[in-house]
Scaffold this motif. Structure first.
Motif, mmCIF file in Angstrom:
data_model
loop_
_atom_site.group_PDB
_atom_site.id
_atom_site.type_symbol
_atom_site.label_atom_id
_atom_site.label_comp_id
_atom_site.label_asym_id
_atom_site.label_seq_id
_atom_site.Cartn_x
_atom_site.Cartn_y
_atom_site.Cartn_z
ATOM 1 N N ALA A 57 0.815 -1.218 0.000
ATOM 2 C CA ALA A 57 0.000 0.000 0.000
ATOM 3 C C ALA A 57 0.848 1.267 0.000
ATOM 4 N N LEU A 58 1.909 1.296 0.797
ATOM 5 C CA LEU A 58 2.752 2.491 0.858
ATOM 6 C C LEU A 58 3.436 2.745 -0.482
ATOM 7 N N ALA A 59 3.916 1.672 -1.108
ATOM 8 C CA ALA A 59 4.544 1.822 -2.414
ATOM 9 C C ALA A 59 3.535 2.321 -3.445
ATOM 10 N N THR A 60 2.321 1.792 -3.382
ATOM 11 C CA THR A 60 1.266 2.255 -4.293
ATOM 12 C C THR A 60 1.007 3.740 -4.113
ATOM 13 N N ALA A 61 0.956 4.187 -2.869
ATOM 14 C CA ALA A 61 0.713 5.603 -2.588
ATOM 15 C C ALA A 61 1.782 6.478 -3.221
ATOM 16 N N TYR A 62 3.031 6.070 -3.087
ATOM 17 C CA TYR A 62 4.114 6.884 -3.644
ATOM 18 C C TYR A 62 4.134 6.842 -5.171
ATOM 19 N N VAL A 63 3.748 5.734 -5.763
ATOM 20 C CA VAL A 63 3.670 5.680 -7.222
ATOM 21 C C VAL A 63 2.551 6.589 -7.719
ATOM 22 N N VAL A 64 1.456 6.647 -6.984
ATOM 23 C CA VAL A 64 0.376 7.576 -7.331
ATOM 24 C C VAL A 64 0.889 9.011 -7.288
ATOM 25 N N LEU A 65 1.605 9.366 -6.230
ATOM 26 C CA LEU A 65 2.132 10.731 -6.110
ATOM 27 C C LEU A 65 3.134 11.026 -7.216
ATOM 28 N N LEU A 66 3.957 10.047 -7.555
ATOM 29 C CA LEU A 66 4.910 10.231 -8.651
ATOM 30 C C LEU A 66 4.172 10.459 -9.967
ATOM 31 N N THR A 67 3.129 9.678 -10.197
ATOM 32 C CA THR A 67 2.339 9.823 -11.418
ATOM 33 C C THR A 67 1.711 11.208 -11.509
ATOM 34 N N LEU A 68 1.159 11.684 -10.405
ATOM 35 C CA LEU A 68 0.547 13.019 -10.394
ATOM 36 C C LEU A 68 1.590 14.106 -10.591
ATOM 37 N N ALA A 69 2.766 13.939 -9.986
ATOM 38 C CA ALA A 69 3.831 14.930 -10.155
ATOM 39 C C ALA A 69 4.280 14.995 -11.608
ATOM 40 N N LEU A 70 4.449 13.824 -12.234
ATOM 41 C CA LEU A 70 4.832 13.801 -13.643
ATOM 42 C C LEU A 70 3.717 14.365 -14.521
ATOM 43 N N GLY A 71 2.483 14.068 -14.143
ATOM 44 C CA GLY A 71 1.346 14.519 -14.939
ATOM 45 C C GLY A 71 1.076 16.001 -14.849
ATOM 46 N N THR A 72 1.693 16.674 -13.872
ATOM 47 C CA THR A 72 1.535 18.123 -13.740
ATOM 48 C C THR A 72 2.862 18.862 -13.891
ATOM 49 N N ARG A 73 3.906 18.122 -14.260
ATOM 50 C CA ARG A 73 5.269 18.676 -14.343
ATOM 51 C C ARG A 73 5.712 19.232 -12.984
ATOM 52 N N ALA A 74 5.187 18.674 -11.903
ATOM 53 C CA ALA A 74 5.473 19.134 -10.529
ATOM 54 C C ALA A 74 5.136 20.612 -10.348
ATOM 55 N N PHE A 75 4.240 21.096 -11.176
ATOM 56 C CA PHE A 75 3.875 22.508 -11.190
ATOM 57 C C PHE A 75 3.324 22.971 -9.839
ATOM 58 N N HIS A 76 2.420 22.183 -9.274
ATOM 59 C CA HIS A 76 1.795 22.570 -8.015
ATOM 60 C C HIS A 76 2.775 22.463 -6.846
ATOM 61 N N TRP A 77 3.667 21.485 -6.902
ATOM 62 C CA TRP A 77 4.661 21.356 -5.830
ATOM 63 C C TRP A 77 5.596 22.561 -5.806
ATOM 64 N N ASP A 78 5.944 23.052 -6.969
ATOM 65 C CA ASP A 78 6.771 24.258 -7.048
ATOM 66 C C ASP A 78 6.048 25.435 -6.400
ATOM 67 N N GLY A 79 4.744 25.535 -6.664
ATOM 68 C CA GLY A 79 3.963 26.611 -6.060
ATOM 69 C C GLY A 79 3.893 26.492 -4.548
ATOM 70 N N LEU A 80 3.749 25.266 -4.047
ATOM 71 C CA LEU A 80 3.719 25.055 -2.596
ATOM 72 C C LEU A 80 5.037 25.482 -1.963
ATOM 73 N N ALA A 81 6.158 25.067 -2.555
ATOM 74 C CA ALA A 81 7.465 25.409 -2.013
ATOM 75 C C ALA A 81 7.687 26.918 -2.031
ATOM 76 N N ASP A 82 7.356 27.569 -3.143
ATOM 77 C CA ASP A 82 7.557 29.018 -3.247
ATOM 78 C C ASP A 82 6.661 29.780 -2.277
ATOM 79 N N THR A 83 5.434 29.299 -2.089
ATOM 80 C CA THR A 83 4.521 29.965 -1.157
ATOM 81 C C THR A 83 5.047 29.879 0.274
ATOM 82 N N ALA A 84 5.501 28.702 0.667
ATOM 83 C CA ALA A 84 6.049 28.539 2.016
ATOM 84 C C ALA A 84 7.276 29.417 2.221
ATOM 85 N N ASP A 85 8.159 29.461 1.230
ATOM 86 C CA ASP A 85 9.348 30.304 1.333
ATOM 87 C C ASP A 85 8.978 31.785 1.418
ATOM 88 N N GLY A 86 8.006 32.200 0.602
ATOM 89 C CA GLY A 86 7.609 33.596 0.595
ATOM 90 C C GLY A 86 6.980 34.040 1.900
#
Length: 258
Positions: free
Chosen positions: A66-95
């Motif tokens: 189950a844990l491996a499945t969860a991380y593969v799902v997250l990897l798939t979503l990151a690839l499917g969005t070009r990690a666009f949203h993760w970049d926004g989260l990191a920049d928002t926290a830094d700002g």
């Protein structure tokens, strides 16, 4: 322009911006198209939801933990969005943690590398997503529940871009979108998200926890918006990404309680 062309351009804009799916470029991107794109964000996320569902389904067939499945799902979503949203989260926290000066904070969000706050935010939010997904994917019908939750989480974008929410700066990708969604459009998007989360919860055993999760998601997004408006004078495109990842975390954690 006709309403049909605005809908078409809005869908194309949402799909090309919020995912890595290749579609023809919209004929124009103005405030009307940008607002429509945010309203249609859950629909534009259908390919991402389908990809996540396929991952869960295949992982179940091959008995992936189950844990491996969860991380593969997250990897798939990151690839499917070009990690666009993760970049926004990191920049928002830094700002938000960079300085008491709104100008300095916005500069950090626009040009700065990922700092300690950004790293911590990404680790914590991705960890919450993984923890929630680990519990969810153990259910028999988890594959389509996960797909629906992916789509429902994108309703946060309409909330962030509803009229009355100010933009922190006049330039940038988010400037055209922020404040472009009519209140009726935001409500309609949330109703669609409510249906999606209810079906997801029903697939897992009970719709109540996932619907409560949607309410908590909206509250979390509003709290983020309030903090950014007070701290930065408004929101940016980075905040849209942060709200999306935070929303998915809240929804899967709520689903994990079923």
């Amino acid at each position: 322009m006709t309403r049909a062309s605005t809908l078409r351009d809005g869908w194309l804009h949402a799909t090309s911006t919020l995912s890595a799916v290749r579609v023809p470029p919209p004929s124009r991107v103005d405030r009307a198209v940008a607002g429509t794109a945010m309203v249609l964000a859950p629909v534009a996320a259908l390919p991402l939801g389908a990809a996540a569902a396929v991952v869960v389904l295949v992982a179940d067939l091959v008995d992936l933990p189950a844990l491996a499945t969860a991380y593969v799902v997250l990897l798939t979503l990151a690839l499917g969005t070009r990690a666009f949203h993760w970049d926004g989260l990191a920049d928002t926290a830094d700002g938000l943690t960079a300085s008491y000066s709104p100008e300095r904070s916005l500069e950090v969000m626009r040009t700065g590398p990922v700092g300690p706050a950004g790293v911590v935010a990404v680790v914590l939010v991705s960890g919450m997503q993984a923890a929630g997904l680990t519990a969810v994917v153990r259910h028999e019908h988890a594959w389509w529940a996960v797909g629906l939750l992916v789509c429902a989480s994108r309703a946060a974008l309409a909330v962030c871009c509803v009229r009355g929410v100010p933009a922190a700066r006049a330039d940038g990708l988010g400037a055209t979108h922020i404040g472009a969604v009519p209140v009726v459009g935001a409500i309609a998007t949330l109703l669609v998200a409510a249906v999606a989360t209810a079906f997801a919860g029903h697939a897992l055993g009970s719709a109540v926890p996932t619907l409560i999760g949607l309410v908590v998601m909206v509250a979390a997004v509003l709290a983020l918006l309030l903090r950014c408006v007070r701290r930065l004078g408004g929101i940016t495109g980075d905040v849209l990404g942060a709200a999306t990842e935070l929303s998915f975390a809240v929804l899967v954690l709520a689903a994990a309680t079923v």
